[in-house]
Design an enzyme around this catalytic site. Sequence first.
Site, mmCIF file in Angstrom:
data_model
loop_
_atom_site.group_PDB
_atom_site.id
_atom_site.type_symbol
_atom_site.label_atom_id
_atom_site.label_comp_id
_atom_site.label_asym_id
_atom_site.label_seq_id
_atom_site.Cartn_x
_atom_site.Cartn_y
_atom_site.Cartn_z
ATOM 1 C CG HIS A 1 3.791 4.509 5.461
ATOM 2 N ND1 HIS A 1 2.889 5.088 6.325
ATOM 3 C CD2 HIS A 1 3.326 3.254 5.236
ATOM 4 C CE1 HIS A 1 1.940 4.211 6.616
ATOM 5 N NE2 HIS A 1 2.167 3.095 5.967
ATOM 6 C CD GLU B 1 3.342 -0.520 7.238
ATOM 7 O OE1 GLU B 1 2.761 0.247 6.434
ATOM 8 O OE2 GLU B 1 2.740 -1.090 8.172
ATOM 9 C CG HIS C 1 -0.336 0.044 2.545
ATOM 10 N ND1 HIS C 1 -0.076 -1.101 3.249
ATOM 11 C CD2 HIS C 1 0.091 1.066 3.329
ATOM 12 C CE1 HIS C 1 0.468 -0.783 4.412
ATOM 13 N NE2 HIS C 1 0.593 0.520 4.493
HETATM 14 CO CO CO Z 1 1.107 1.309 6.309
#
Ligand code: CO
Length: 134
Positions: A79, A130, A7
């Site tokens: 992020h 991440e 994502h």
């Molecule tokens: Co995230």
Amino acid sequence: MIGRLNHVAIAVPELGPATAKYRDALGAEVSAPQPLPEHGVTVVFVTLPNAKVELLEPLGEASPIADFVARNPKGAIHHLCYEVDDILAARDRLKAAGARVLGAGEPKTGAHGKPVLFLHPNDFSGALIELEQA
Ligand code: CO
């Protein structure tokens, strides 16, 4: 080592207008807002055919994205999340390469119930990364 893009997270001051743009203007499938108090955010998941977009709104006074949103009042990309097969092996490889893992360096349970780690943006071209166990 890294696999799929899981994502892209976009931090916004208010989920309502951001969600409406993704749903109505962009024609995307969006979830209901989900409060995640342990992460200090409320999240809307935007499901695309090949990845997700997560719209994040600060939740609570100690939200980890509060300062970011204050600096970016129109919202901004916060992020990117990449999948890895083995998050501990990925962490050890990155640390050996000199990358900084945020926090205590131990994976935490992320928004999808899987272990995640964050890597310092200064080590990755200015982008907070991440890693999520696939
Ligand atoms: Co995230």
